[in-house]
Structures are given as C-alpha cells and as structure tokens.
Design a protein around this motif. Structure first.
Motif, mmCIF file in Angstrom:
data_model
loop_
_atom_site.group_PDB
_atom_site.id
_atom_site.type_symbol
_atom_site.label_atom_id
_atom_site.label_comp_id
_atom_site.label_asym_id
_atom_site.label_seq_id
_atom_site.Cartn_x
_atom_site.Cartn_y
_atom_site.Cartn_z
ATOM 1 N N PRO A 27 54.220 29.099 15.587
ATOM 2 C CA PRO A 27 54.077 28.637 14.203
ATOM 3 C C PRO A 27 53.767 29.751 13.212
ATOM 4 C CG PRO A 27 52.948 27.147 15.707
ATOM 5 C CD PRO A 27 53.368 28.341 16.519
ATOM 6 N N ASP A 28 53.074 30.801 13.666
ATOM 7 C CA ASP A 28 52.731 31.895 12.755
ATOM 8 C C ASP A 28 53.847 32.931 12.631
ATOM 9 O OD1 ASP A 28 52.594 33.142 15.204
ATOM 10 O OD2 ASP A 28 50.456 33.605 15.108
ATOM 11 N N GLY A 29 54.972 32.698 13.336
ATOM 12 C CA GLY A 29 56.111 33.593 13.229
ATOM 13 C C GLY A 29 55.947 34.924 13.932
ATOM 14 N N LYS A 30 54.970 35.031 14.827
ATOM 15 C CA LYS A 30 54.707 36.310 15.494
ATOM 16 C C LYS A 30 55.714 36.611 16.598
ATOM 17 C CE LYS A 30 51.107 38.925 17.932
ATOM 18 N NZ LYS A 30 51.178 40.081 17.012
ATOM 19 N N PHE A 31 56.209 35.589 17.291
ATOM 20 C CA PHE A 31 57.097 35.844 18.424
ATOM 21 C C PHE A 31 58.009 34.651 18.682
ATOM 22 C CE2 PHE A 31 53.636 33.501 20.310
ATOM 23 C CZ PHE A 31 54.228 32.729 21.294
ATOM 24 N N ARG A 32 59.042 34.920 19.459
ATOM 25 C CA ARG A 32 59.894 33.888 20.047
ATOM 26 C C ARG A 32 60.020 34.195 21.534
ATOM 27 N NH1 ARG A 32 65.355 32.491 16.912
ATOM 28 N NH2 ARG A 32 65.918 34.612 17.482
ATOM 29 N N VAL A 33 60.152 33.141 22.342
ATOM 30 C CA VAL A 33 60.308 33.338 23.777
ATOM 31 C C VAL A 33 61.484 32.502 24.269
ATOM 32 C CG1 VAL A 33 58.577 31.551 24.322
ATOM 33 C CG2 VAL A 33 59.149 33.307 26.026
ATOM 34 N N PHE A 34 62.308 33.129 25.109
ATOM 35 C CA PHE A 34 63.491 32.501 25.681
ATOM 36 C C PHE A 34 63.336 32.505 27.203
ATOM 37 C CE2 PHE A 34 64.533 34.444 21.689
ATOM 38 C CZ PHE A 34 65.451 33.605 21.070
ATOM 39 N N THR A 35 63.521 31.354 27.842
ATOM 40 C CA THR A 35 63.396 31.279 29.298
ATOM 41 C C THR A 35 64.557 30.484 29.878
ATOM 42 O OG1 THR A 35 61.934 29.341 29.069
ATOM 43 C CG2 THR A 35 60.883 31.496 29.336
ATOM 44 N N TRP A 36 64.994 30.882 31.072
ATOM 45 C CA TRP A 36 66.056 30.161 31.771
ATOM 46 C C TRP A 36 65.953 30.450 33.259
ATOM 47 C CZ3 TRP A 36 66.618 34.611 29.069
ATOM 48 C CH2 TRP A 36 67.288 35.673 29.667
ATOM 49 N N ASN A 37 66.699 29.676 34.053
ATOM 50 C CA ASN A 37 66.645 29.827 35.507
ATOM 51 C C ASN A 37 68.043 29.841 36.096
ATOM 52 O OD1 ASN A 37 66.784 26.889 34.898
ATOM 53 N ND2 ASN A 37 66.804 26.694 37.134
ATOM 54 N N ILE A 38 68.153 30.427 37.292
ATOM 55 C CA ILE A 38 69.387 30.408 38.076
ATOM 56 C C ILE A 38 69.023 29.929 39.476
ATOM 57 C CG2 ILE A 38 71.249 31.772 39.091
ATOM 58 C CD1 ILE A 38 71.097 33.634 36.704
ATOM 59 N N PRO A 39 69.596 28.788 39.930
ATOM 60 C CA PRO A 39 69.301 28.295 41.282
ATOM 61 C C PRO A 39 69.704 29.304 42.349
ATOM 62 C CG PRO A 39 70.355 26.595 39.952
ATOM 63 C CD PRO A 39 70.478 27.877 39.177
ATOM 64 N N GLN A 40 68.892 29.370 43.401
ATOM 65 C CA GLN A 40 69.120 30.281 44.513
ATOM 66 C C GLN A 40 69.377 29.481 45.790
ATOM 67 O OE1 GLN A 40 68.836 33.881 43.789
ATOM 68 N NE2 GLN A 40 68.986 32.852 41.795
ATOM 69 N N PRO A 41 69.903 30.113 46.836
ATOM 70 C CA PRO A 41 70.115 29.407 48.108
ATOM 71 C C PRO A 41 68.811 28.807 48.634
ATOM 72 C CG PRO A 41 71.240 31.527 48.123
ATOM 73 C CD PRO A 41 70.401 31.499 46.879
ATOM 74 N N GLY A 42 68.931 27.655 49.281
ATOM 75 C CA GLY A 42 67.767 27.011 49.875
ATOM 76 C C GLY A 42 66.931 26.210 48.903
ATOM 77 N N GLY A 43 67.442 25.985 47.696
ATOM 78 C CA GLY A 43 66.709 25.188 46.724
ATOM 79 C C GLY A 43 65.703 25.958 45.903
ATOM 80 N N TYR A 44 65.655 27.272 46.052
ATOM 81 C CA TYR A 44 64.714 28.084 45.284
ATOM 82 C C TYR A 44 65.294 28.427 43.912
ATOM 83 C CZ TYR A 44 62.320 28.499 49.750
ATOM 84 O OH TYR A 44 61.664 28.215 50.919
ATOM 85 N N GLN A 45 64.455 28.999 43.062
ATOM 86 C CA GLN A 45 64.852 29.305 41.693
ATOM 87 C C GLN A 45 64.475 30.741 41.342
ATOM 88 O OE1 GLN A 45 66.419 26.938 39.767
ATOM 89 N NE2 GLN A 45 66.261 25.470 41.458
ATOM 90 N N LYS A 46 65.274 31.342 40.487
ATOM 91 C CA LYS A 46 64.943 32.631 39.896
ATOM 92 C C LYS A 46 64.866 32.432 38.394
ATOM 93 C CE LYS A 46 64.444 37.174 39.702
ATOM 94 N NZ LYS A 46 63.259 37.862 40.261
ATOM 95 N N TYR A 47 63.751 32.872 37.799
ATOM 96 C CA TYR A 47 63.532 32.664 36.374
ATOM 97 C C TYR A 47 63.636 33.978 35.609
ATOM 98 C CZ TYR A 47 62.005 27.990 37.573
ATOM 99 O OH TYR A 47 61.975 26.701 38.040
ATOM 100 N N PHE A 48 64.064 33.843 34.369
ATOM 101 C CA PHE A 48 64.241 34.991 33.492
ATOM 102 C C PHE A 48 63.603 34.675 32.140
ATOM 103 C CE2 PHE A 48 67.644 34.766 36.531
ATOM 104 C CZ PHE A 48 67.786 36.063 36.992
ATOM 105 N N GLY A 49 63.074 35.697 31.502
ATOM 106 C CA GLY A 49 62.469 35.493 30.195
ATOM 107 C C GLY A 49 62.620 36.712 29.308
ATOM 108 N N LEU A 50 62.822 36.462 28.031
ATOM 109 C CA LEU A 50 62.857 37.510 27.015
ATOM 110 C C LEU A 50 61.991 37.061 25.846
ATOM 111 C CD1 LEU A 50 66.673 38.397 26.999
ATOM 112 C CD2 LEU A 50 64.819 39.861 27.837
ATOM 113 N N MET A 51 61.220 37.990 25.324
ATOM 114 C CA MET A 51 60.329 37.675 24.210
ATOM 115 C C MET A 51 60.589 38.637 23.061
ATOM 116 S SD MET A 51 56.148 37.541 24.201
ATOM 117 C CE MET A 51 56.138 36.123 25.292
ATOM 118 N N GLN A 52 60.824 38.076 21.895
ATOM 119 C CA GLN A 52 60.910 38.868 20.672
ATOM 120 C C GLN A 52 59.544 38.849 19.995
ATOM 121 O OE1 GLN A 52 64.176 36.825 18.574
ATOM 122 N NE2 GLN A 52 65.286 38.759 18.618
ATOM 123 N N VAL A 53 58.977 40.022 19.764
ATOM 124 C CA VAL A 53 57.664 40.133 19.127
ATOM 125 C C VAL A 53 57.818 40.892 17.818
ATOM 126 C CG1 VAL A 53 55.303 40.979 19.353
ATOM 127 C CG2 VAL A 53 56.520 40.115 21.377
#
Length: 247
Positions: A27-53
């Motif tokens: 709300p104060d406009g200090k940052f934005r954060v982007f997150t997403w995932n890519i499924p992996q074999p065996g039902g596991y997940q890999k997550y990725f994130g980028l933050m603009q500050v």
C-alpha cells in the motif's frame, strides 16, 4: 523475459495483468512481489520469486527470491533473506506498523507434495540497506510463544481458509485437526474441523484468538472431526509426528 522487463526503471507501475502469476504491491508503494511455481516430478513444486523495491532516490532494484524450503529447519523462528526464502505463492498482503517502521504480512500457499499442502503467514521487513528480511517475532500465542512466522500443513485434498479480514483487523483461518486422535502430528490426516481461529492486530503485534464467530451463512460448515483433547497447543505449533500415538 519477465526478469528483463522488471529490471526496466519504467516497469514499476505496469500492471502485468496478462501474466497469470502472483502479483502484490504494498500500500505504501515501496515494493512489488511476483511469485510463481513449476510442478516437479513426484508431485513436488519449485517456486520462484522476484521483488521490485523502490530505493529512496526513486530508482527500482530487482531482487530474486531463492526457494530454500528444504534447508530451513526452524520455520517458526528463523529470520530469512532473499537467498534463503520460505517459498510460497503469495496472494494477500497486509501492511502494519512496528517500532521500526512498516512491516508487511504475506499470506501464501505451498502445494508441497502429493500428500500435504501448506499455507503460510510470513512477515516482510527491510533492513537499513533496504534488503528484504522474512520473519519477525510479532505473533503472540497465549503470551507463551512469540513466533516469527506461522505455517499450516494439511491434507492435500482439502482446502483451508486463510485470509485477512479488514473489518476485524484479524487474519482468519480454519482450525486444523487430525481425522482421529491417533494421527495427531501426522499432517496428511489434518483438515478443517468447522471452527475458526485468528491473529488479531493489537498495536504492533498479532495476538492469537480462538473460536472466532464469523457468522457466515453462505459457507457450509465442514463436518467436525475428533480432535485430540489432550493436546492444548494450536496445530501450527505441532512438530511432525511429535504427538503421534501410532505404533
């Protein structure tokens, strides 16, 4: 491609509506954060994130968040950095005051594996150099525990409510219980038991409250399960299999 776009100094105000990933802005406009995932074999997940500050001079800095869930041994208490991130898909952000300036609640989802899913309440702050820090001891549980983040784990086939209610100034969540007392601490058997708890903002801390009365007739009440009556601590304090009575 996304990284290159976010590195542009003119990208901070771009909505990125066409990109189907998690996108939150403080709300104060200090940052934005982007997150997403890519499924992996065996039902596991890999997550990725980028933050603009946004720096004090108005320039934008891009910070990568590194999925480090497997290396975090004390999730409730550890203070983490961008290179050691308790990864999740963030879907709600709440700004609140502390003695050292604004802090930010991040509500997130982790698909985890084939057997359990997780939801997380994390706290984001920034150090004196403007670097993000995850985890801050603002969760007061009965005056007995002061935790830096809250982690819920439950059966992957059920859903769990975790959301911030602005009117109540409270983070509301399903109370999770095992399907039978013998499965206490074995989270693949956990699910909502029909009651709700929460963390209410009181000053600069979030205080644990039990048995919230939400009075929402539009939401059908789940069938209760038999929670172990001899365990007084809330489920998010359990250690896996710590209380299990299975032989």
């Amino acid at each position: 491609m996304l990284r290159g776009t976010l590195e542009s100094q003119t990208s901070f105000t771009h909505p990125f509506d066409s990109i189907r990933i998690g996108k939150l802005k403080s709300p104060d406009g200090k940052f934005r954060v982007f997150t997403w995932n890519i499924p992996q074999p065996g039902g596991y997940q890999k997550y990725f994130g980028l933050m603009q500050v946004k720096n004090p001079d108005g320039t934008i800095r891009l910070i990568e968040l590194i999925d480090s869930r497997k290396r975090i041994t004390d999730a409730k208490n550890e203070k983490l950095t961008a290179n050691r991130w308790m990864a999740a898909l963030y879907y709600q952000l709440v700004q609140f005051p502390t003695a050292n300036g604004n802090a930010y609640i991040l509500l997130g989802y982790d698909f985890n594996n084939l057997f359990t899913s997780k939801k997380i309440i994390d706290v984001l702050t920034f150090d004196s150099q403007g670097n993000p820090t995850f985890g801050y001891p603002v969760f007061n549980v009965d005056g007995k525990y002061r935790l830096s983040r809250i982690l819920f784990e439950f059966n992957a086939r059920v859903s769990m409510v975790l959301r911030y209610n602005e009117d109540r100034k409270t983070i509301v969540f399903d109370h999770l219980s095992p399907s039978s007392p013998e499965f206490a601490g074995d989270f693949q058997y956990y699910g909502p038991d029909g009651s709700f708890d929460g963390f209410k903002l009181e000053g600069t801390e979030w205080v644990y409250v039990r048995d919230l009365d939400l009075r929402n007739p539009r939401r059908s009440k789940p069938k209760p399960v038999n929670a172990p009556v001899d365990i007084k601590e809330p489920g998010f304090l359990y250690q896996p299999n710590k209380y299990s009575t299975k032989k």
